[in-house]
Design a protein around this motif. Structure first.
Motif, PDB file in Angstrom:
ATOM      1  N   ALA A 175       0.820  -1.208   0.000  1.00 38.75           N
ATOM      2  CA  ALA A 175       0.000   0.000   0.000  1.00 38.75           C
ATOM      3  C   ALA A 175       0.854   1.258   0.000  1.00 38.75           C
ATOM      4  N   SER A 176       1.932   1.253   0.776  1.00 42.91           N
ATOM      5  CA  SER A 176       2.809   2.414   0.810  1.00 42.91           C
ATOM      6  C   SER A 176       3.454   2.654  -0.550  1.00 42.91           C
ATOM      7  N   PHE A 177       3.850   1.569  -1.216  1.00 40.18           N
ATOM      8  CA  PHE A 177       4.461   1.693  -2.540  1.00 40.18           C
ATOM      9  C   PHE A 177       3.461   2.248  -3.555  1.00 40.18           C
ATOM     10  N   ILE A 178       2.229   1.698  -3.545  1.00 40.23           N
ATOM     11  CA  ILE A 178       1.216   2.129  -4.521  1.00 40.23           C
ATOM     12  C   ILE A 178       0.813   3.574  -4.290  1.00 40.23           C
ATOM     13  N   LEU A 179       0.578   3.968  -3.048  1.00 39.47           N
ATOM     14  CA  LEU A 179       0.129   5.334  -2.763  1.00 39.47           C
ATOM     15  C   LEU A 179       1.175   6.369  -3.180  1.00 39.47           C
ATOM     16  N   ALA A 180       2.450   6.036  -2.992  1.00 44.94           N
ATOM     17  CA  ALA A 180       3.501   6.971  -3.408  1.00 44.94           C
ATOM     18  C   ALA A 180       3.456   7.214  -4.903  1.00 44.94           C
ATOM     19  N   TRP A 181       3.230   6.169  -5.682  1.00 43.06           N
ATOM     20  CA  TRP A 181       3.175   6.329  -7.142  1.00 43.06           C
ATOM     21  C   TRP A 181       1.851   6.934  -7.608  1.00 43.06           C
ATOM     22  N   VAL A 182       0.779   6.706  -6.874  1.00 46.41           N
ATOM     23  CA  VAL A 182      -0.486   7.366  -7.202  1.00 46.41           C
ATOM     24  C   VAL A 182      -0.349   8.877  -7.060  1.00 46.41           C
ATOM     25  N   GLU A 183       0.366   9.311  -6.028  1.00 42.91           N
ATOM     26  CA  GLU A 183       0.543  10.749  -5.804  1.00 42.91           C
ATOM     27  C   GLU A 183       1.315  11.415  -6.943  1.00 42.91           C
ATOM     28  N   TRP A 185       1.679  10.273  -9.998  1.00 46.67           N
ATOM     29  CA  TRP A 185       0.900  10.179 -11.240  1.00 46.67           C
ATOM     30  C   TRP A 185      -0.186  11.255 -11.259  1.00 46.67           C
ATOM     31  N   PHE A 186      -0.916  11.413 -10.175  1.00 50.65           N
ATOM     32  CA  PHE A 186      -2.022  12.380 -10.128  1.00 50.65           C
ATOM     33  C   PHE A 186      -1.494  13.801 -10.273  1.00 50.65           C
ATOM     34  N   PHE A 187      -0.378  14.104  -9.616  1.00 44.11           N
ATOM     35  CA  PHE A 187       0.152  15.466  -9.687  1.00 44.11           C
ATOM     36  C   PHE A 187       0.685  15.777 -11.078  1.00 44.11           C
ATOM     37  N   ASP A 188       1.364  14.810 -11.707  1.00 38.50           N
ATOM     38  CA  ASP A 188       1.997  15.066 -12.998  1.00 38.50           C
ATOM     39  C   ASP A 188       0.989  15.071 -14.136  1.00 38.50           C
ATOM     40  N   TYR A 189       0.001  14.187 -14.087  1.00 37.71           N
ATOM     41  CA  TYR A 189      -0.927  14.042 -15.212  1.00 37.71           C
ATOM     42  C   TYR A 189      -2.257  14.752 -15.000  1.00 37.71           C
ATOM     43  N   ARG A 190      -2.531  15.211 -13.787  1.00 33.42           N
ATOM     44  CA  ARG A 190      -3.800  15.875 -13.531  1.00 33.42           C
ATOM     45  C   ARG A 190      -3.605  17.310 -13.027  1.00 33.42           C
ATOM     46  N   VAL A 191      -2.842  17.464 -11.950  1.00 36.94           N
ATOM     47  CA  VAL A 191      -2.736  18.790 -11.327  1.00 36.94           C
ATOM     48  C   VAL A 191      -1.990  19.771 -12.230  1.00 36.94           C
ATOM     49  N   ILE A 192      -0.803  19.407 -12.681  1.00 33.72           N
ATOM     50  CA  ILE A 192       0.013  20.339 -13.464  1.00 33.72           C
ATOM     51  C   ILE A 192      -0.682  20.753 -14.767  1.00 33.72           C
ATOM     52  N   PRO A 193      -1.167  19.817 -15.620  1.00 34.62           N
ATOM     53  CA  PRO A 193      -1.832  20.265 -16.857  1.00 34.62           C
ATOM     54  C   PRO A 193      -3.097  21.077 -16.596  1.00 34.62           C
ATOM     55  N   HIS A 194      -3.879  20.672 -15.587  1.00 30.23           N
ATOM     56  CA  HIS A 194      -5.138  21.376 -15.318  1.00 30.23           C
ATOM     57  C   HIS A 194      -4.877  22.792 -14.824  1.00 30.23           C
ATOM     58  N   GLU A 195      -3.944  22.954 -13.909  1.00 29.98           N
ATOM     59  CA  GLU A 195      -3.656  24.295 -13.395  1.00 29.98           C
ATOM     60  C   GLU A 195      -2.995  25.165 -14.456  1.00 29.98           C
ATOM     61  N   ARG A 196      -2.146  24.577 -15.308  1.00 30.19           N
ATOM     62  CA  ARG A 196      -1.541  25.362 -16.379  1.00 30.19           C
ATOM     63  C   ARG A 196      -2.614  25.892 -17.319  1.00 30.19           C
ATOM     64  N   ARG A 197      -3.590  25.082 -17.596  1.00 33.51           N
ATOM     65  CA  ARG A 197      -4.663  25.518 -18.479  1.00 33.51           C
ATOM     66  C   ARG A 197      -5.492  26.643 -17.852  1.00 33.51           C
ATOM     67  N   LEU A 198      -5.741  26.528 -16.557  1.00 35.64           N
ATOM     68  CA  LEU A 198      -6.491  27.577 -15.873  1.00 35.64           C
ATOM     69  C   LEU A 198      -5.722  28.887 -15.852  1.00 35.64           C
ATOM     70  N   ARG A 199      -4.422  28.811 -15.596  1.00 34.93           N
ATOM     71  CA  ARG A 199      -3.625  30.042 -15.554  1.00 34.93           C
ATOM     72  C   ARG A 199      -3.521  30.682 -16.940  1.00 34.93           C
ATOM     73  N   GLU A 200      -3.419  29.844 -17.974  1.00 32.71           N
ATOM     74  CA  GLU A 200      -3.400  30.411 -19.320  1.00 32.71           C
ATOM     75  C   GLU A 200      -4.705  31.119 -19.628  1.00 32.71           C
ATOM     76  N   ALA A 201      -5.818  30.550 -19.163  1.00 31.82           N
ATOM     77  CA  ALA A 201      -7.105  31.204 -19.370  1.00 31.82           C
ATOM     78  C   ALA A 201      -7.180  32.523 -18.634  1.00 31.82           C
ATOM     79  N   LEU A 202      -6.533  32.599 -17.468  1.00 29.53           N
ATOM     80  CA  LEU A 202      -6.543  33.834 -16.681  1.00 29.53           C
ATOM     81  C   LEU A 202      -5.594  34.882 -17.238  1.00 29.53           C
ATOM     82  N   ASN A 203      -4.430  34.440 -17.687  1.00 24.91           N
ATOM     83  CA  ASN A 203      -3.397  35.392 -18.089  1.00 24.91           C
ATOM     84  C   ASN A 203      -3.365  35.684 -19.579  1.00 24.91           C
ATOM     85  N   HIS A 204      -4.208  35.025 -20.345  1.00 30.20           N
ATOM     86  CA  HIS A 204      -4.198  35.247 -21.789  1.00 30.20           C
ATOM     87  C   HIS A 204      -4.589  36.681 -22.108  1.00 30.20           C
ATOM     88  N   GLY A 205      -3.981  37.207 -23.136  1.00 26.74           N
ATOM     89  CA  GLY A 205      -4.172  38.621 -23.463  1.00 26.74           C
ATOM     90  C   GLY A 205      -5.610  39.011 -23.669  1.00 26.74           C
TER      91      GLY A 205
END
Length: 512
Positions: A175-183, A185-205
């Protein structure tokens, strides 16, 4: 000299007049941010999305980041719970376990270090991602790699007591091994792309003026509407008295001609003849078995739609127009999932509505701005064909382009005309890399005659948009699209009738 001063005076006067005019236009645009008396689906949809997602990262945390932090918190709590259960199975109290596995710690026999590993991940990830609001992946990468290395090393030297063998020993390590890799995976494939898209929507000219309004405590819904209706918005410095200028939006990729939506309305009637002649000629190279398959699929779709249409129980309200004339409700069916139903009235003969939505399917992009392309791929008979439709971005870009290939059928049941559609496959239009291929379940326009000039209009919509999109965004987007279509249909019919009447009443218009 007199002529020179007159020209200078006239130039200065024109500049002052232009400035005053722009200020008046800006004032009117700002005044539209007050509550409207007429419904505009883009306003409600844009405000919904903004209030839930497009928020400045310095004031509130993005929803996707909160989900990641909940996973990190769950990691720590879950490992503590497993360790307590592990000791209960061994009939050891918490005090005894603490003395044995913490005070007299040994990597070969203790499992408390795995719990401590989860606590380390919790602390290291909470400080940069929850408190400091950083977005770099290095911290979650460090915790995952260090946890993986430690668990692999511990697995090689860990020994299980022969008298207390249980599956919990292995579960804690796995469980410890799986949870570490879930974290990671979720941050790299979900959090970073989603937040980048939101910031681009906010900061776009084209949205800088919108962000400025948000920071001052107010958002003008019509500024969103202007951006949605083919305009770029560029804000000038405060010294220029908040003057705003608008430039046309770029054309659709691959378009070498002007947008057909700006063509004269008379061009639509010339296209309708082409559509009718196309539907009157069925395709000759389909074998009988394939035609029978399409007809059977169409019949099954019509039967499902009629069952859904006659079901009046347990529909939930989704959205309603400002005037209350149009309502969108939804219900979840075990076989199809969520189905949206729009109900309203349209002031037009039933034959005209059917012609626009079925026979003139190619012309839908001219009056429905959410549709980029629409074409008939193959005709089975005059009441059955395969169509292709490409829709633009929805919900301020959170839902990207989607395309559909549908088997489209026309039937009449109990005085109601059903224009049904359901996803199918066709070799001429395979899935593309440039957009997501979505799929329609049983979907239909149902037009019922009220009198000679008014019809009841119902739209049943069941669609799988594919991709990772939160359900409440889908609900808001689809309900807004439905209300937007019926409003656009009314406006287009009104303009078409006006132009047709003026065209027929003016003989001089027939000459070129």
């Amino acid at each position: 000299m007199v002529s020179f001063f007159d020209s200078r005076y006239e130039s200065t006067f024109n500049e002052i007049a232009t400035t005053n005019t722009l200020n008046q236009v800006n004032g009117r645009l700002m005044s539209h941010s007050q509550p409207q008396t007429t419904y505009t689906p883009t306003n409600d949809l844009s405000n919904t999305i903004l209030s839930q997602h497009i928020i400045p990262p310095k004031t509130r945390m993005f929803l996707i980041r909160r989900t990641f932090l909940l996973i990190v918190t769950f990691d720590a709590i879950f490992m503590v719970l497993l360790w307590i259960i592990y000791n209960q199975i061994r009939n050891i109290t918490i005090d005894e376990a603490f003395k044995k596995e913490v005070i007299n710690y040994s990597i070969k026999s203790s499992l408390f270090d795995v719990v401590g590993l989860s606590g380390m991940r919790f602390i290291i990830l909470m400080i940069p991602y929850a408190i400091l609001r950083w977005s770099h992946w290095i911290f979650v990468a460090f915790t995952t790699l260090s946890s993986t290395g430690f668990i692999l090393a511990k697995t090689c030297v860990f020994t299980i007591d022969e008298t207390n063998k249980s599956a919990t020993n292995y579960i804690i390590l796995i469980a410890s091994f799986i949870l570490a890799w879930v974290e990671i995976w979720f941050f790299d494939y979900r959090v970073i792309p989603h937040e980048r898209r939101l910031r681009e929507a906010l900061n776009h000219g084209e949205r800088r003026q919108l962000i400025h309004s948000y920071g001052s405590g107010s958002i003008s819904p019509n500024s969103l509407l202007l951006n949605h209706h083919h305009h770029h918005h560029t804000a000038i410095t405060p010294n220029e008295q908040h003057q705003s200028f608008y430039s046309p939006l770029y054309s659709v990729d691959g378009s070498d001609t002007e947008d057909t939506r700006h063509e004269p309305l008379r061009a639509v009637h010339s296209d309708s003849n082409v559509s009718r002649s196309l539907l009157a000629t069925s395709t000759s190279y389909l074998d009988d078995d394939k035609i029978d398959d399409y007809q059977n699929q169409a019949n099954d779709t019509i039967n499902e739609i009629w069952k859904i249409y006659k079901d009046e129980n347990s529909w939930c309200n989704e959205l309603k127009s400002r005037d209350g004339l149009d309502t969108v409700v939804s219900k979840t069916f075990p076989k199809w999932g969520k189905v949206f139903r729009l109900t309203g009235t349209v002031a037009a003969p039933r034959s005209l509505i059917v012609e626009m939505l079925f026979e003139q399917q190619d012309d839908i992009p001219k009056w429905n701005q959410s549709v980029i392309d629409c074409q008939i791929l193959q005709v089975i008979n005059s009441d059955l064909y395969i169509s292709y439709q490409l829709t633009g971005e929805q919900a301020q870009g959170f839902i990207t382009k989607r395309d559909f290939v549908n088997l489209t059928a026309r039937r009449c049941i109990d005085g109601a005309t059903i224009l049904a559609a359901q996803a199918c496959l066709h070799p001429r239009m395979p899935p593309k890399d440039t957009c997501v291929r979505a799929e329609n379940g049983p979907t239909a326009y149902i037009i019922e005659k009220i009198d000679e000039t008014t019809c009841k209009f119902t739209w049943l919509l069941n669609v799988n948009l594919k991709g990772w999109i939160p359900q409440y965004i889908i609900n808001s987007a689809l309900a807004g699209v439905q209300l937007g279509l019926v409003e656009a249909l009314r406006k287009y019919i009104s303009k078409t009738v006006d132009v047709t009447s003026s065209y027929s009443s003016s003989p001089g218009d027939h000459t070129i």
